[in-house]
Design an enzyme around this catalytic site. Structure first.
Site, PDB file in Angstrom:
ATOM      1  N   GLY A  79      69.709  -1.457  73.414  1.00  0.00           N
ATOM      2  CA  GLY A  79      70.014  -2.553  72.552  1.00  0.00           C
ATOM      3  C   GLY A  79      68.989  -3.244  71.819  1.00  0.00           C
ATOM      4  O   GLY A  79      69.009  -4.016  71.232  1.00  0.00           O
ATOM      5  N   GLU A  99      68.506   2.634  77.483  1.00  0.00           N
ATOM      6  CA  GLU A  99      69.294   3.579  76.730  1.00  0.00           C
ATOM      7  C   GLU A  99      69.360   3.186  75.187  1.00  0.00           C
ATOM      8  O   GLU A  99      70.306   2.500  74.751  1.00  0.00           O
ATOM      9  CB  GLU A  99      70.744   3.350  77.339  1.00  0.00           C
ATOM     10  CG  GLU A  99      70.909   3.974  78.841  1.00  0.00           C
ATOM     11  CD  GLU A  99      72.340   3.487  79.138  1.00  0.00           C
ATOM     12  OE1 GLU A  99      72.775   4.248  80.114  1.00  0.00           O
ATOM     13  OE2 GLU A  99      72.765   2.552  78.830  1.00  0.00           O
ATOM     14  N   PRO A 100      68.224   3.334  74.561  1.00  0.00           N
ATOM     15  CA  PRO A 100      68.094   2.908  73.152  1.00  0.00           C
ATOM     16  C   PRO A 100      69.080   4.132  72.454  1.00  0.00           C
ATOM     17  O   PRO A 100      69.004   5.152  72.536  1.00  0.00           O
ATOM     18  CB  PRO A 100      66.804   3.066  72.834  1.00  0.00           C
ATOM     19  CG  PRO A 100      66.166   4.082  73.711  1.00  0.00           C
ATOM     20  CD  PRO A 100      67.034   3.949  75.143  1.00  0.00           C
ATOM     21  N   GLY A 101      69.745   3.577  71.368  1.00  0.00           N
ATOM     22  CA  GLY A 101      70.543   4.430  70.745  1.00  0.00           C
ATOM     23  C   GLY A 101      70.123   3.967  69.295  1.00  0.00           C
ATOM     24  O   GLY A 101      69.247   4.593  68.501  1.00  0.00           O
ATOM     25  N   ARG A 102      70.345   2.963  68.494  1.00  0.00           N
ATOM     26  CA  ARG A 102      70.016   2.181  67.342  1.00  0.00           C
ATOM     27  C   ARG A 102      68.491   2.325  67.094  1.00  0.00           C
ATOM     28  O   ARG A 102      68.248   2.733  65.942  1.00  0.00           O
ATOM     29  CB  ARG A 102      70.410   0.954  67.262  1.00  0.00           C
ATOM     30  CG  ARG A 102      70.489   0.280  65.833  1.00  0.00           C
ATOM     31  CD  ARG A 102      70.711  -1.218  65.803  1.00  0.00           C
ATOM     32  NE  ARG A 102      71.597  -1.823  66.590  1.00  0.00           N
ATOM     33  CZ  ARG A 102      72.945  -1.784  65.909  1.00  0.00           C
ATOM     34  NH1 ARG A 102      73.025  -1.454  64.734  1.00  0.00           N
ATOM     35  NH2 ARG A 102      73.799  -2.216  66.686  1.00  0.00           N
ATOM     36  N   ARG A 127      80.114  -0.306  58.565  1.00  0.00           N
ATOM     37  CA  ARG A 127      79.415  -1.444  59.347  1.00  0.00           C
ATOM     38  C   ARG A 127      79.396  -2.749  58.565  1.00  0.00           C
ATOM     39  O   ARG A 127      79.623  -3.959  59.384  1.00  0.00           O
ATOM     40  CB  ARG A 127      78.177  -0.989  59.619  1.00  0.00           C
ATOM     41  CG  ARG A 127      77.996   0.222  60.722  1.00  0.00           C
ATOM     42  CD  ARG A 127      76.630   0.524  61.052  1.00  0.00           C
ATOM     43  NE  ARG A 127      76.264  -0.554  62.033  1.00  0.00           N
ATOM     44  CZ  ARG A 127      75.390  -1.622  61.791  1.00  0.00           C
ATOM     45  NH1 ARG A 127      74.736  -1.401  60.795  1.00  0.00           N
ATOM     46  NH2 ARG A 127      75.364  -2.632  62.924  1.00  0.00           N
ATOM     47  N   TYR A 185      81.282  -5.416  60.675  1.00  0.00           N
ATOM     48  CA  TYR A 185      80.226  -6.525  61.265  1.00  0.00           C
ATOM     49  C   TYR A 185      79.553  -7.198  60.473  1.00  0.00           C
ATOM     50  O   TYR A 185      78.717  -8.115  60.782  1.00  0.00           O
ATOM     51  CB  TYR A 185      79.344  -5.747  62.024  1.00  0.00           C
ATOM     52  CG  TYR A 185      79.790  -4.768  63.277  1.00  0.00           C
ATOM     53  CD1 TYR A 185      80.379  -5.067  64.177  1.00  0.00           C
ATOM     54  CD2 TYR A 185      79.317  -3.326  62.743  1.00  0.00           C
ATOM     55  CE1 TYR A 185      80.855  -3.696  64.762  1.00  0.00           C
ATOM     56  CE2 TYR A 185      79.649  -2.208  63.314  1.00  0.00           C
ATOM     57  CZ  TYR A 185      80.536  -2.591  64.565  1.00  0.00           C
ATOM     58  OH  TYR A 185      81.070  -1.491  65.250  1.00  0.00           O
ATOM     59  N   CYS A 237      90.638   2.872  48.917  1.00  0.00           N
ATOM     60  CA  CYS A 237      91.569   2.267  48.307  1.00  0.00           C
ATOM     61  C   CYS A 237      91.965   0.727  48.918  1.00  0.00           C
ATOM     62  O   CYS A 237      92.817   0.879  49.712  1.00  0.00           O
ATOM     63  CB  CYS A 237      92.781   2.716  48.153  1.00  0.00           C
ATOM     64  SG  CYS A 237      92.480   3.978  46.779  1.00  0.00           S
ATOM     65  N   TYR A 239      74.930   4.812  63.965  1.00  0.00           N
ATOM     66  CA  TYR A 239      76.368   4.243  63.810  1.00  0.00           C
ATOM     67  C   TYR A 239      76.929   4.438  62.336  1.00  0.00           C
ATOM     68  O   TYR A 239      77.756   3.531  61.998  1.00  0.00           O
ATOM     69  CB  TYR A 239      76.745   2.721  64.088  1.00  0.00           C
ATOM     70  CG  TYR A 239      75.927   2.567  65.777  1.00  0.00           C
ATOM     71  CD1 TYR A 239      76.725   3.138  66.836  1.00  0.00           C
ATOM     72  CD2 TYR A 239      74.948   1.855  65.902  1.00  0.00           C
ATOM     73  CE1 TYR A 239      76.405   3.023  68.151  1.00  0.00           C
ATOM     74  CE2 TYR A 239      74.501   1.889  67.460  1.00  0.00           C
ATOM     75  CZ  TYR A 239      75.097   2.342  68.199  1.00  0.00           C
ATOM     76  OH  TYR A 239      74.654   2.401  69.725  1.00  0.00           O
TER      77      TYR A 239
HETATM   78  N1  LLP Z   1      73.937   1.760  76.437  1.00  0.00           N
HETATM   79  C1  LLP Z   1      75.242   1.211  76.558  1.00  0.00           C
HETATM   80  C2  LLP Z   1      75.933   1.196  77.800  1.00  0.00           C
HETATM   81  C3  LLP Z   1      75.847   0.695  75.182  1.00  0.00           C
HETATM   82  O1  LLP Z   1      77.160   0.500  75.340  1.00  0.00           O
HETATM   83  C4  LLP Z   1      75.167   0.824  73.964  1.00  0.00           C
HETATM   84  C5  LLP Z   1      75.899   0.734  72.666  1.00  0.00           C
HETATM   85  C6  LLP Z   1      73.959   1.484  74.068  1.00  0.00           C
HETATM   86  C7  LLP Z   1      73.264   1.837  75.254  1.00  0.00           C
HETATM   87  C8  LLP Z   1      73.274   1.681  72.729  1.00  0.00           C
HETATM   88  O2  LLP Z   1      72.628   0.357  72.290  1.00  0.00           O
HETATM   89  P1  LLP Z   1      71.666   0.531  70.952  1.00  0.00           P
HETATM   90  O3  LLP Z   1      70.329   0.554  71.416  1.00  0.00           O
HETATM   91  O4  LLP Z   1      72.294   1.350  70.059  1.00  0.00           O
HETATM   92  O5  LLP Z   1      71.823  -0.982  70.434  1.00  0.00           O
HETATM   93  N2  LLP Z   1      78.988   0.310  66.541  1.00  0.00           N
HETATM   94  C9  LLP Z   1      78.112  -1.011  66.716  1.00  0.00           C
HETATM   95  C10 LLP Z   1      77.034  -0.780  67.692  1.00  0.00           C
HETATM   96  C11 LLP Z   1      77.867  -0.586  69.123  1.00  0.00           C
HETATM   97  C12 LLP Z   1      77.046  -0.352  70.348  1.00  0.00           C
HETATM   98  C13 LLP Z   1      77.714   0.041  71.517  1.00  0.00           C
HETATM   99  N3  LLP Z   1      77.184   0.135  72.553  1.00  0.00           N
HETATM  100  C14 LLP Z   1      77.197  -1.043  65.478  1.00  0.00           C
HETATM  101  O6  LLP Z   1      77.392  -0.060  64.501  1.00  0.00           O
HETATM  102  O7  LLP Z   1      76.414  -1.841  65.294  1.00  0.00           O
END
Ligand code: LLP
Length: 432
Positions: free
Chosen positions: A249, A291-294, A331, A335, A362, A391
């Protein structure tokens, strides 16, 4: 000043990304085009890994949340960098396996894993389940027993934290479809239940408060609440968690008005509180996972488009239409997400032209960004949308039967295709 240090301009006045002329890349690969800076991805993985070992202690590792960008190459990179992955479906597990990723380092998430997914994951030797419900615990136990295995499990606990983020991506409050809440007393029952199952080995707890969170304070609150919970369970059952997973997050800067978060420093702040808190509750420091994704992939990405039309509604508004849209980046539609937009072949010219960047789908909601100021574009100019690594590809669709763009990786001055552009035949492959 550029929004990220992998972005610049060159002597031709073109935008560069990871040292590459973006206009040249658009010519070479066509548009729409996803670019990903592999070196930036690796740099971010290392920042997390080093900071977590240093401030949380040995055995603490980042888990890349692969929902942010999931394709074979990214799992290979995670493997090479020695970090875990978070997977949320049989599809992500299959992709990781196909890339040769050792899924004993994978954490399987999701609020409603199907039996097919549970069977597959246990059979393939997934490292950990992050169990989200009582029903899931039972299914895991039954399936593990059937396969003669003991499955490691973390429990997804809802800490009851309200984050300042978009409500569609907040998850930590009690009213959430995810996890089991502490506030209602059900989290304790959840732990007790897990401890009672013969084919489940309880490895610890997981929580996740939301996405695009900029303050370390939120994670500090999570540590506080989760360690109090751990003490509570320990007092009643004697169980001491080996792992505490704080979820993902950390926020990313998409536009200048957003902060540029110092990841290492934020981890340091959380680490200090953790040490203190463990002393207070009298429990050994668990191994911490995040758990970083973004924040691993967002600013490692950029999308290039070609301008088709520039519609000027007299005395009202300008629309710049590009050759992609909500099908490759939903996105804004979902959002109201903010992005920085640049006319890539006019990157050094004044940015005086106010317009909305719209796609070719469209529907009127097919907007990439509203009211941006860019160098005035015309037909065939290249538009770059920055910070699209997270994302975008993973949420892309074939709406209007548009073909998904390719993902081209940039690394050490070399460019290569990690995901091919979809073909017309790909679109009808499953049609009978
Ligand atoms: N761990 C869990 C359990 C999660 O549900 C998520 C994201 C992450 C880690 C990774 O979070 P991050 O580091 O990426 O913020 N589609 C949306 C974001 C949805 C996030 C869902 N869970 C967007 O485009 O902003």
């Amino acid at each position: 000043m550029q929004i990220c240090n992998n972005i610049d301009t060159n002597e031709k006045g073109n935008l560069t990304f990871a040292g590459f002329d973006t206009v040249e890349l658009a010519k070479k690969y066509g548009t729409p085009l996803y670019l990903m800076d592999e070196d930036k991805i690796r740099e971010k993985m290392r920042i997390y890994k080093n900071a977590m070992t240093k401030h949380f202690g040995k055995g603490s590792v980042p888990i890349y949340a692969s929902k942010a960008a999931s394709f074979k190459r990214i799992y290979k990179i995670a493997e090479e960098e020695g970090i875990g992955v978070d997977v949320v479906s049989i599809g992500e597990i299959y992709t990781a396996l196909s890339a040769g990723y050792d899924i004993k380092n994978a954490f399987f998430h999701g609020n409603n894993k199907t039996l097919e997914e549970i069977e597959f994951a246990i059979e393939k030797g997934i490292g950990y389940f992050v169990a989200d419900s009582f029903e899931e615990l039972e299914k895991i136990n039954t399936e593990a027993k059937k396969q003669g295995k003991t499955q490691k499990v973390l429990l997804r606990i809802t800490p009851g934290i309200d984050t300042h983020t978009n409500k569609k991506i907040a998850t930590g409050n009690v009213d959430s479809k995810f996890g089991v809440a502490i506030a209602t007393g059900q989290a304790y029952d959840f732990a007790q239940k897990a401890l009672s199952y013969e084919n489940i080995e309880l490895s610890g707890y997981h929580c996740h408060v939301g996405s695009q969170v900029f303050d370390a304070e939120t994670f500090i609150d999570a540590v506080d609440i989760m360690m109090d919970f751990a003490r509570d369970v320990e007092e009643k059952t004697g169980y001491v968690p080996e792992i505490l997973n704080l979820g993902g997050g950390f926020g990313v800067r998409y536009v200048y008005s957003q902060p540029d978060l110092d990841i290492e420093n934020s981890i340091k702040e959380v680490g200090e509180v953790l040490t203190q808190k463990c002393k207070e509750v009298g429990l050994p420091k668990p191994r911490i996972m995040m758990e970083p994704g973004r924040s691993i992939v967002a600013d490692a990405g950029m999308t290039l488009y070609t301008v088709g039309t520039v519609k000027q509604i007299k005395n009202f508004k300008n629309y710049v239409a590009i050759d992609g849209g909500m099908s490759d980046n939903p996105r804004f539609a979902l959002y109201d997400a903010e992005y920085t937009v640049i006319t890539a072949n006019k990157a050094t010219l004044p940015k005086h032209y106010r317009c909305s960047i719209v796609g070719k789908c469209c529907e009127s909601g097919d907007i990439i960004q509203e009211d941006v100021h860019i160098a005035k574009p015309e037909m065939n100019d290249i538009i770059a949308v920055l910070t699209t690594g997270a994302y975008n590809y993973s949420m892309a669709s074939n709406y209007n039967r548009l073909r998904k763009p390719p993902v081209v990786m940039l690394s050490g001055g070399k460019d290569y295709v990690a995901v091919k552009r979809e073909t017309l035949d790909d679109l009808i492959r499953n049609d009978l």
